[in-house]
Structure formats: structure tokens, C-alpha cells
Design a protein around this motif. Structure first.
Motif, short mmCIF file in Angstrom:
data_model
loop_
_atom_site.label_atom_id
_atom_site.label_comp_id
_atom_site.label_asym_id
_atom_site.label_seq_id
_atom_site.Cartn_x
_atom_site.Cartn_y
_atom_site.Cartn_z
N ARG A 60 -2.25 -10.38 43.82
CA ARG A 60 -3.28 -9.35 43.97
C ARG A 60 -4.29 -9.74 45.05
O ARG A 60 -4.91 -8.88 45.66
CB ARG A 60 -4.02 -9.16 42.64
CG ARG A 60 -3.23 -8.52 41.54
CD ARG A 60 -3.21 -7.02 41.66
NE ARG A 60 -2.85 -6.39 40.40
CZ ARG A 60 -2.74 -5.09 40.22
NH1 ARG A 60 -2.96 -4.25 41.23
NH2 ARG A 60 -2.41 -4.58 39.05
N VAL A 61 -4.48 -11.03 45.25
CA VAL A 61 -5.46 -11.53 46.21
C VAL A 61 -4.83 -11.65 47.60
O VAL A 61 -5.39 -11.21 48.60
CB VAL A 61 -6.03 -12.88 45.75
CG1 VAL A 61 -6.95 -13.49 46.82
CG2 VAL A 61 -6.79 -12.71 44.45
N GLU A 63 -1.53 -10.53 49.51
CA GLU A 63 -0.37 -9.65 49.37
C GLU A 63 0.77 -9.98 50.33
O GLU A 63 1.76 -9.26 50.38
CB GLU A 63 -0.80 -8.19 49.56
CG GLU A 63 -1.73 -7.68 48.47
CD GLU A 63 -2.04 -6.19 48.59
OE1 GLU A 63 -1.51 -5.56 49.53
OE2 GLU A 63 -2.80 -5.67 47.76
N THR A 163 -8.12 -6.66 43.63
CA THR A 163 -8.24 -8.11 43.78
C THR A 163 -9.16 -8.74 42.74
O THR A 163 -9.23 -9.97 42.65
CB THR A 163 -8.79 -8.45 45.18
OG1 THR A 163 -10.10 -7.89 45.32
CG2 THR A 163 -7.89 -7.88 46.27
N THR A 164 -9.87 -7.93 41.96
CA THR A 164 -10.80 -8.46 40.97
C THR A 164 -10.52 -7.87 39.59
O THR A 164 -9.91 -8.51 38.74
CB THR A 164 -12.25 -8.17 41.39
OG1 THR A 164 -12.40 -6.77 41.68
CG2 THR A 164 -12.64 -8.98 42.61
N THR A 167 -6.64 -7.72 38.59
CA THR A 167 -6.00 -9.01 38.30
C THR A 167 -6.57 -9.65 37.05
O THR A 167 -5.86 -10.38 36.34
CB THR A 167 -6.10 -9.96 39.51
OG1 THR A 167 -5.26 -11.08 39.28
CG2 THR A 167 -7.52 -10.45 39.74
N ILE A 226 -12.69 -7.25 51.34
CA ILE A 226 -11.26 -7.30 51.07
C ILE A 226 -10.56 -6.95 52.39
O ILE A 226 -11.15 -6.31 53.26
CB ILE A 226 -10.81 -6.33 49.96
CG1 ILE A 226 -11.09 -4.87 50.34
CG2 ILE A 226 -11.46 -6.68 48.64
CD1 ILE A 226 -10.51 -3.85 49.38
N TYR A 230 -5.73 -3.35 52.40
CA TYR A 230 -5.79 -3.07 50.97
C TYR A 230 -6.54 -1.76 50.75
O TYR A 230 -6.14 -0.93 49.93
CB TYR A 230 -6.51 -4.18 50.22
CG TYR A 230 -5.87 -5.54 50.26
CD1 TYR A 230 -4.78 -5.82 51.07
CD2 TYR A 230 -6.37 -6.58 49.48
CE1 TYR A 230 -4.21 -7.09 51.11
CE2 TYR A 230 -5.80 -7.85 49.50
CZ TYR A 230 -4.73 -8.09 50.32
OH TYR A 230 -4.18 -9.35 50.35
#
Length: 354
Positions: A60-61, A63, A163-164, A167, A226, A230
Motif C-alpha cells: 500500500r505504501v 506500489e 497508504t494510511t 493499510t 503521497i 496514487y
């Protein structure tokens, strides 16, 4: 008379079986779990290596395809970055408790929330980290062992991003997948536009500005960035950040030139959300702006990205480019305003369970 004829001639109410009310059931025990990003267990190479490996291995962080990314991660990144990051963590480390400020604040938030929910005897409060310790899996198991058959998870990210928030929820369900009898789960939604959150930010900013011996010409709302791809693929994070700033500007009665949005903490070579915080403060100083303040509405607690990156690196960049006065405005942390946000959202999402 046939059976079908008898059925047709009987009154409808006689064809419905009578029922008796079920006896009241025992109130469910609910676990509330605050979840923050995470923190290393120490500043030395080994704990930093473990933390960075877990964090930067999350798809997720990052890719990128693992065939491309893992040689980079296990090569130069995990060879050099642990020492550099550890040195930065050492600058802000809570030496009294031997832990990071994020660890300290998240624990305090959990303890204060538990105290404020004492009127709900069937609710148990705990806290966890997505990366590092206490791990999400260990805390979920502990709550279940305490008898919790329902869990409200509270990702402490005001603005949603895959990403936060996503996840953090992924990790919770990974833990549940290992359980034969998994509890029911709810997740607190992003709260980037909640009035109580905007009010808390405004109160915190005004109180801080009153404590200064100068008046900032401009205030930056700096959010963790980010990668732009994304966002282009549909992550709503940028929109959430811009809306938080807009509502905060509206609450404070400030113009768009007085309160602006920037993004920090970019990593790697690809383009991230812009404008970049570091480049913005340099340009402001070059353009003659002498006094600024920076606030981080995307962080529920102060951490390496706020205390060191903003409080030291960005400060030095602004002053080095010709700025004269710089101030970092603390996150809400475990302040009364910050805890009011957490408590209100928790109570609302517990509705129907308690």
C-alpha cells in the motif's frame, strides 16, 4: 373439507404462529482500538532496520513491482537509511521513557480515552501501531482474550489514504483471518471535515499564535505527501487535505494567501503531491516573506515528520533562504481539544453497540 379449503377459510391471524419475546441478552463487550502509523523500538541500526523493512515492504505504501522494488529496498535503502533515520529519531527521542514521541502520545490518547469512557462499563480501550509495537495483531488478540466480541478500530488519520487508513484496516483483518471466531468490526471513517476537528485545529492555532513574540505573515498547512500516481488513480487524500484547509480557513476567517496547503516527506524519484513544503518555504523567503508558521493537520500526534522534518529541517531551510522568524504549531496530540475529537467520534461510532 380438504386441508387447502380449511386453510383458506381460517382467519389470517390464526395462520401466524404466536411468538414470545426473547429474554434480554447480556450486553456485548466492545473493544476500542486506536491505531497510529508506527514507530521503531529504538534509534540503533537494528530496530530502525526492522521498522523500515516492515514499513517499506507494505504494497500500500510502495506500489512498485516487488521484482523492481525489493532489490532497491534490501540494497541501498536498508543499508544506508536506518543509520540516517536513527540519527534523526535520536534528536526527538523521549529519553525518559526510551520511546518515540508518537509512542508516548498514542499511549496517552488511549489512556485518556479509556478514562473518558468510564461510563461505558462494557467498553475496553487499547492502542496499537500499524508498523512496529504494540502490533495491531497483538492488541486485537488481547482484546478478544478480554472477551470483546466487537471491535471498533480508530485509524488516527483525519484524511483518508490507501497508504494510511486502508493499510491499517488491512492489518486488522490479517489478524482476524487467523482467528477461528473473529469479532464483529467497525472502523471510524476519516474525519477531515468534522466540525469538532476543524474547531480543535482552529483553537490550537490561535492559542499558539498568541504565545509568539511575532505575527506570521503566512501559515502553511503541511500534510504528508503521497506519490502523484496514487492520487491520479483515485486516492481521495489530496481532496481531503484541501477541504480541511478550506474549512480551517473559513473557520479562522483568513484569506487564501494567509493559509496555504503544502505537502512534505516525499521519498524516491517519482513526482509527489505538490506544492512541496520545503520548496515553498524557500520560495517564500526568496520572495521577501520573513515570518511564517507551519501546522500539520494530517497528523494526530507529533512524530518524526513534524518535530524533526518541520521543526528542524524546514525551519533551517526557511531561515537559510533569508527568513527571519519560524514557528511550528504542535499537533493536537493528547490535548483537551484533540481528545474531544477522539471521544466524540468514538461515542458516535459505538452507537447501537453500547
Amino acid at each position: 373439507m380438504t386441508l387447502s379449503e380449511r386453510t383458506r377459510t381460517q382467519p389470517l391471524e390464526n395462520s401466524i404462529p404466536t411468538t414470545t419475546a426473547a429474554p434480554p441478552t447480556k450486553a456485548a463487550k466492545v473493544g476500542v482500538m486506536l491505531v497510529n502509523l508506527g514507530t521503531p523500538d529504538g534509534t540503533d541500526f537494528k530496530p530502525m532496520w526492522r521498522y523500515l523493512r516492515e514499513f517499506l515492504s507494505d504494497p500500500r505504501v510502495i506500489e512498485l513491482n516487488k521484482l523492481i522494488w525489493y532489490p532497491i529496498l534490501y540494497g541501498p535503502v536498508l543499508t544506508f537509511r536506518p543509520s540516517k533515520s536513527g540519527a534523526n529519531y535520536a534528536k526527538i527521542w523521549n529519553r525518559e521513557r526510551n520511546e518515540s514521541p508518537l509512542h508516548t502520545f498514542t499511549r496517552s490518547q488511549g489512556e485518556k480515552l479509556a478514562a473518558s469512557l468510564r461510563d461505558l462499563p462494557n467498553v475496553t480501550v487499547d492502542w496499537a501501531m500499524r508498523y512496529g509495537n504494540p502490533s495491531t495483531g497483538s492488541v486485537v488478540r488481547k482484546l478478544v482474550e478480554r472477551g470483546c466480541d466487537r471491535i471498533l478500530t480508530f485509524p488516527l488519520y483525519p484524511q483518508y489514504s490507501a497508504t494510511t487508513t486502508a493499510t491499517a484496516n488491512d492489518q486488522l483483518f490479517r489478524a482476524l483471518m487467523k482467528m477461528r471466531r473473529a469479532p464483529a468490526v467497525r472502523s471510524v471513517p476519516p474525519y477531515y471535515d468534522e466540525p469538532i476537528y476543524i474547531d480543535a485545529l482552529a483553537t490550537s492555532i490561535i492559542r499558539h499564535l498568541k504565545s509568539l513574540d511575532f505575527e506570521p505573515e503566512m501559515i502553511l498547512t503541511s500534510y504528508h505527501g503521497i506519490p502523484k500516481p496514487y492520487s491520479d488513480k483515485g486516492d481521495p487524500y489530496r481532496r481531503h487535505c484541501l477541504e480541511t484547509t478550506r474549512l480551517l480557513r473559513e473557520k479562522l476567517g483568513w484569506s487564501e494567501d494567509r493559509l496555504i496547503t503544502t505537502f512534505q516527506s516525499r521519498f524516491g524519484a517519482q513526482e509527489w503531491l505538490q506544492p512541496y513544503t520545503d520548496k515553498t518555504v524557500e520560495k517564500l523567503a526568496h520572495d521577501g516573506v520573513k515570518r511564517i508558521a507551519v501546522v500539520n493537520p494530517g497528523f494526530s500526534s507529533d512524530c518524526i515528520e513534524t518535530l524533526d522534518e518541520i521543526g528542524r529541517e524546514v525551519r533551517d531551510e526557511f531561515l537559510g533562504a533569508g527568513g527571519e522568524k519560524f514557528s511550528h504549531i504542535s499537533c493536537l496530540n493528547d490535548s483537551s481539544e484533540g481528545m474531544a475529537v477522539i471521544e466524540m467520534l468514538t461515542r458516535r461510532e459505538l452507537s447501537g453497540w453500547v
